[in-house]
Motif scaffolding. Structure first.
Motif, mmCIF file in Angstrom:
data_model
loop_
_atom_site.group_PDB
_atom_site.id
_atom_site.type_symbol
_atom_site.label_atom_id
_atom_site.label_comp_id
_atom_site.label_asym_id
_atom_site.label_seq_id
_atom_site.Cartn_x
_atom_site.Cartn_y
_atom_site.Cartn_z
ATOM 1 N N UNK A 233 0.935 -1.025 0.166
ATOM 2 C CA UNK A 233 0.069 -0.252 -0.027
ATOM 3 C C UNK A 233 0.685 1.297 0.067
ATOM 4 N N UNK A 235 0.605 5.865 -0.198
ATOM 5 C CA UNK A 235 -0.419 7.031 -0.475
ATOM 6 C C UNK A 235 -1.200 7.523 0.603
ATOM 7 N N UNK A 236 -2.161 8.378 0.046
ATOM 8 C CA UNK A 236 -3.106 8.596 1.161
ATOM 9 C C UNK A 236 -4.341 7.544 1.343
ATOM 10 N N UNK A 237 -4.495 6.912 2.391
ATOM 11 C CA UNK A 237 -5.350 5.768 2.546
ATOM 12 C C UNK A 237 -6.125 5.833 3.514
ATOM 13 N N UNK A 238 -7.553 5.292 3.304
ATOM 14 C CA UNK A 238 -8.290 4.942 4.336
ATOM 15 C C UNK A 238 -8.700 3.521 4.412
ATOM 16 N N UNK A 249 -7.397 6.325 8.829
ATOM 17 C CA UNK A 249 -6.707 6.981 7.794
ATOM 18 C C UNK A 249 -5.488 7.106 8.186
ATOM 19 N N UNK A 250 -4.427 6.912 7.191
ATOM 20 C CA UNK A 250 -2.920 7.265 7.236
ATOM 21 C C UNK A 250 -2.349 7.477 5.926
ATOM 22 N N UNK A 251 -1.113 7.920 5.933
ATOM 23 C CA UNK A 251 -0.245 8.059 4.932
ATOM 24 C C UNK A 251 0.777 7.092 4.984
ATOM 25 N N UNK A 252 0.975 6.319 3.899
ATOM 26 C CA UNK A 252 1.895 5.253 3.707
ATOM 27 C C UNK A 252 2.806 4.936 2.742
ATOM 28 N N UNK A 253 4.031 4.810 2.801
ATOM 29 C CA UNK A 253 4.929 4.498 1.752
ATOM 30 C C UNK A 253 5.917 3.798 2.184
ATOM 31 N N UNK A 256 7.778 4.442 5.445
ATOM 32 C CA UNK A 256 7.359 3.934 6.545
ATOM 33 C C UNK A 256 7.315 2.244 6.768
#
Lengths: 306, 637
Positions: A233, A235-238, A249-253, A256
């Motif tokens: 995963x 990007x900006x995720x829900x 909700x979180x931002x993952x890349x 991280x």
């Protein structure tokens, strides 16, 4: 008597079933069951395994007198033999919605493991009972109590496998409550095999400790999908929980991912530590693992099968 | 509360930009996953759950710390030294006179002044207007009023210094008219009202200015002096005079002046038409002069070149030229019914070829040209005044309809005379008695030489390129012919009319002078519309048409010293233009600008203002914030 290994199994191949027949579940103690079986128990009874002598008492079966000792000692002794009892094996299969995920599905793999261990149990003439974390999946399958009541004997293997194949993976499960229900079940303690992804609140760890306290031998088999071990995963995720519907909700890349893996191994360590304290065996596998390798190599390495 | 830069409130608009970034809804991609347990734990672990943690290298933290440092740096309001920013209307005057070519500063004063002016222009605030004026021998507007720095700088770069004097009067009159507020009323004590924010900037070495008129006007002048010292030797005077007995035997007079306080040595060389005649060494003490006289033979008309070779700071005044022409006889025509005294007086003039007639001949054909025509009591035929090159002495005659009505004065008494006029040199009119004279109105082009109470008795003037002297009485009805002053007057008049005295000054000029060209009487072509070509000392050619109504032509572009070769029809003429201006050679840099005796403006420099740079810092901070937003919400995912 129908032999599952010679017929078409809905879950496991005939080759695996045949190889399973050569194995048995390893138990650390003697069976405490009251039913006859093929496991050694602390009770004395009729078997081929000599256990001890005792002084003859009137009324004892004269067939168990040791005449050789009478000849030498001029005293009557009765030979005692170890009683062979069955091993109660309880399998708790997580069939909640969360097990449906992964490619291949975690549930598919967990169900194959449950089928194998169940078949193995029945082949060893032990008592097998299986429980599910989600009643919804059981009731939807229409199996009802046919699957959840204890069964014995190899003749029950094929119905067991068929019933298991029809069991669906749906609904919200409660692993902690399911384990607690295992603890509160009547009957002799035995081997409890819990197959789950353990993606539950830490409450289930306490339940495992309680289960261990009731002298059950516990085997924890954690099934995770490759996507959970190494998420792709970004990007900006829900993220929406499949069972509860809760959103996170979180931002993952990639930046991280390292933190995620660190957290994940911390989670594994928690389960491992609890298992260690509880005398349980903890085995982790991926849903894309080779079943043959898992059953006949890793399970033996962990001294679950022997 | 006072804000030094209230316009900076516009930066508040940046808040809107930042806010916009944060109110922009992030487009999150929805994913249904098995369980959010792991992710909840992940978020919990990445958030601070303790007062302190181990300091880790974190780009976001570094950026935020940098932003704070920059913010604090902006709040302490740092300043940097830089050119003072000018606003309003700026009249920039750059001195382009000869003294600005002094090389006491590298490369010379004019270049330094241009650099200073450049600094001022570059420091103009946005919206500030400026006009660029070149103050050379003439005042020129190099660039009209504009707020475009590029145009001002372009005009400044194109500007060059000449060898002429500084036309400071006209430059400051122009500047004063530009900064004057035409709508405001003048207050005597306050001086002239000026446009608010207007200022005059003079970049010069000070030179010598006659700015007395500006002393009381409180002009907003800023004076930026250039130059460091005075170390100059100059040729301040030259002359070539023929011997009275042998005109080819010329005596050259050269004056050298040392304007510095130290002695200057060198070599003075005299050449004629490119051929070196003589050279002499010289050593002139500080603040002293040296006159040198050379006696040379001049076989023909030509140019003397005088060079003072020495190592001083200003080169343009170390070289001078003298255009020298051998004297030629004056052709004179006396038209008279008979006047013994007049004829006697004219024949007494040396170097004159006199023709005496009792009536005007036909002068329009192939008649020999006359330099001077003297008409005694004889009215000329119509059109006589248009003979090229001829000049006239009218005695009791009326050549044209110069006067609307004529009458006579009985026994007029001379009341005033212009004794400075050349024709009255060595002339005494104390004993002059006149029986009667013509009573006329002085024409507009005339200038009185001798006047009675009611009418001019003698006047002179120039009309259509011809010089005229008019005597309004009959000589024989006065006692003048029997006085000593009469032949002297006639001699002076003929010399003045024949231009013998002017010829030398017409072919020997100073830089900044206007060159005047006129037809010679002997010119074969009577055409009134001739093309004049001038080759400047730098080799550049310029040509123009002669005025149809005049036999005169003018050239004012004489800021370069040297020989100007002039071709008018079939005539060729060399004119020497010298940079022998005392005001330019005396090139001591003036630290202050004197306006009259009292007012003095101290010299200044392009001030280094302490310019605040927090606006720039604020922009950097904003850029960092934007980068931070972009990096952590776009780049890292």
């Amino acid at each position: 008597m129908p032999d599952a290994s010679s017929e078409t199994s809905p879950i496991l191949s005939g080759e695996i079933l045949r190889k399973l027949e050569q194995l048995e579940l390893v138990t650390r103690g003697r069976s405490r069951s009251s039913q006859k079986g093929e496991r050694l128990s602390r009770s004395r009874g009729q078997s081929v395994e000599f256990a001890d002598y005792r002084t003859y008492s009137p009324g004892d079966d004269l067939r168990y007198l040791d005449w050789n000792l009478y000849g030498r000692l001029d005293k009557l002794f009765v030979k005692l033999y170890e009683e062979e009892r069955e091993l109660p094996v309880r399998i708790l299969l997580d069939n909640s919605e969360s097990m449906q995920f992964g490619d291949p599905s975690k549930y598919e793999f967990a169900r194959m493991v449950a089928a194998a261990l169940g078949y193995l149990t029945l082949s060893c003439f032990d008592k097998l009972s299986i429980a599910f974390t989600s009643e919804e999946g059981v009731s939807k399958s229409g199996i009802g109590t046919k699957l959840t009541r204890p069964i014995r004997g190899k003749s029950q293997a094929l119905p067991y496998l068929r019933a298991l194949a029809g069991c669906q993976c749906t609904g919200q499960g409660n692993l902690a409550a399911s384990i607690r229900s295992l603890t509160s079940q009547k009957g002799a303690p035995g081997t409890c095999i819990i197959i789950s992804d353990f993606l539950e609140s830490p409450e289930f760890l306490e339940s495992i400790k309680a289960l261990a306290g009731s002298r059950n031998q516990i085997v924890l088999i954690q099934v995770l999908s490759p996507q959970e071990l190494n998420p792709d995963l970004k990007g900006e995720l829900k993220l929406i929980d499949s069972e509860s519907g809760a959103a996170t909700e979180l931002t993952f890349g990639k930046a991280r991912l390292k933190s995620y893996l660190k957290m994940l191994h911390g989670f594994f360590d928690e389960i491992k530590l609890t298992a260690s304290k509880s005398g349980a065996t903890y085995v982790r596998c991926q849903s894309d693992d080779d079943l043959d390798q898992f059953l006949f190599k890793r399970m033996r390495e962990h001294a679950v099968l022997g | 509360m006072k804000f030094l830069a209230p316009s900076s409130f516009l930066f508040l608009g940046a808040l809107g930009i930042i806010l916009l970034f944060y109110i922009l809804k992030r487009r999150r991609v929805e994913h249904i996953i098995s369980s959010t347990l792991l992710w909840t734990r992940f978020l919990a672990e990445t958030q601070a759950n303790a007062p302190f943690q181990k300091l880790r290298r974190h780009l976001l933290m570094l950026i935020q710390m940098l932003a704070v440092v920059i913010l604090v740096l902006a709040l302490v309001r740092p300043v940097i030294e830089g050119p003072q920013e000018m606003s309003g209307l700026n009249v920039i005057i750059v001195d382009a006179s000869g003294s600005m070519l002094t090389e006491d500063v590298e490369p010379n004063r004019f270049s330094v002044a241009k650099q200073d002016a450049r600094n001022l222009i570059e420091g103009l605030k946005p919206g500030a207007r400026a006009i660029l004026i070149r103050m050379g021998a003439t005042t020129e507007i190099a660039q009209s009023t504009t707020s475009q720095k590029s145009r001002l700088l372009e005009a400044l770069d194109a500007m060059s210094a000449g060898a002429g004097p500084a036309a400071s009067d006209s430059a400051f009159q122009l500047a004063e008219s530009l900064v004057r507020n035409p709508t405001a009323t003048t207050d005597i004590e306050e001086g002239i009202p000026f446009v608010p924010g207007a200022s005059i900037h003079l970049f010069s070495d000070g030179g010598v200015f006659s700015l007395e008129d500006l002393a009381t006007q409180n002009l907003p002048i800023s004076y930026y002096p250039v130059g460091s010292r005075q170390y100059n030797l100059a040729i301040t005077a030259t002359d070539a005079r023929p011997s009275a007995l042998d005109p080819t035997n010329q005596t050259l007079f050269v004056e050298l002046q040392n304007f510095s306080t130290n002695s200057i040595n060198g070599v003075l060389t005299v050449s004629f038409n490119g051929q070196e005649l003589e050279n002499r060494g010289f050593a002139i003490p500080g603040d002293d002069k040296l006159q040198s006289i050379f006696t040379v033979q001049q076989p023909e008309n030509g140019i003397y070149e005088i060079v003072a070779s020495c190592d001083d700071d200003l080169a343009i005044d170390n070289r001078a030229w003298i255009a020298s022409r051998l004297p030629s006889p004056t052709k004179a025509l006396l038209v008279t019914p008979g006047n013994y005294f007049l004829e006697k007086a004219m024949r007494a003039i040396k170097g004159i070829e006199l023709t005496v007639l009792n009536s005007f001949p036909d002068l329009t054909g192939n008649s020999p040209g006359y330099d001077v025509i003297v008409s005694d009591r004889i009215s000329p035929p119509s059109g006589i005044g248009s003979i090229p090159g001829a000049h006239y002495l009218w005695i009791n005659s009326q050549p044209t309809e110069w006067f609307s009505s004529t009458d006579s004065n009985e026994a007029p008494i001379p009341t005033s005379a212009n004794w400075t006029h050349p024709v009255l040199r060595f002339v005494s009119l104390d004993q002059l008695l006149i029986a009667r004279s013509q009573k006329v109105q002085l024409p507009i082009w005339g200038s009185p030489i001798l006047q009675s109470t009611s009418s001019p008795l003698i006047f002179e003037g120039e009309l259509n390129g011809a010089k005229h002297i008019w005597i309004g009485f009959d000589l024989l009805e006065s006692n003048w012919p029997r006085q000593v002053s009469f032949p002297v007057f006639i001699y002076n008049s003929v010399q003045w009319l024949a231009s013998k005295s002017d010829e030398k000054s017409e072919i020997n000029k100073l830089t900044g002078d206007t060159l005047t060209f006129r037809h010679d009487a002997s010119s074969s072509s009577p055409s009134s519309n001739q093309k004049i070509e001038v080759t400047l000392p730098n080799g550049r050619r310029t040509s123009f048409q002669q005025d149809e109504n005049s036999r005169l032509a003018f050239l004012s572009q004489t800021e370069e010293s040297g020989i100007y070769q002039v071709t008018i029809g079939d005539q060729e003429l060399d004119i020497a233009v010298n940079a022998t201006h005392l005001s330019e050679s005396r090139n001591a840099p003036a630290p202050s600008l004197k306006l009259g005796e009292v007012t003095e403006i101290a010299g200044t420099r392009i001030l280094n203002a302490q310019n605040e740079i927090w606006q720039t810092i604020a922009l950097i901070l904003l850029a960092i914030l934007l980068f931070e937003w972009w990096f952590f919400h776009k780049k890292t995912v």
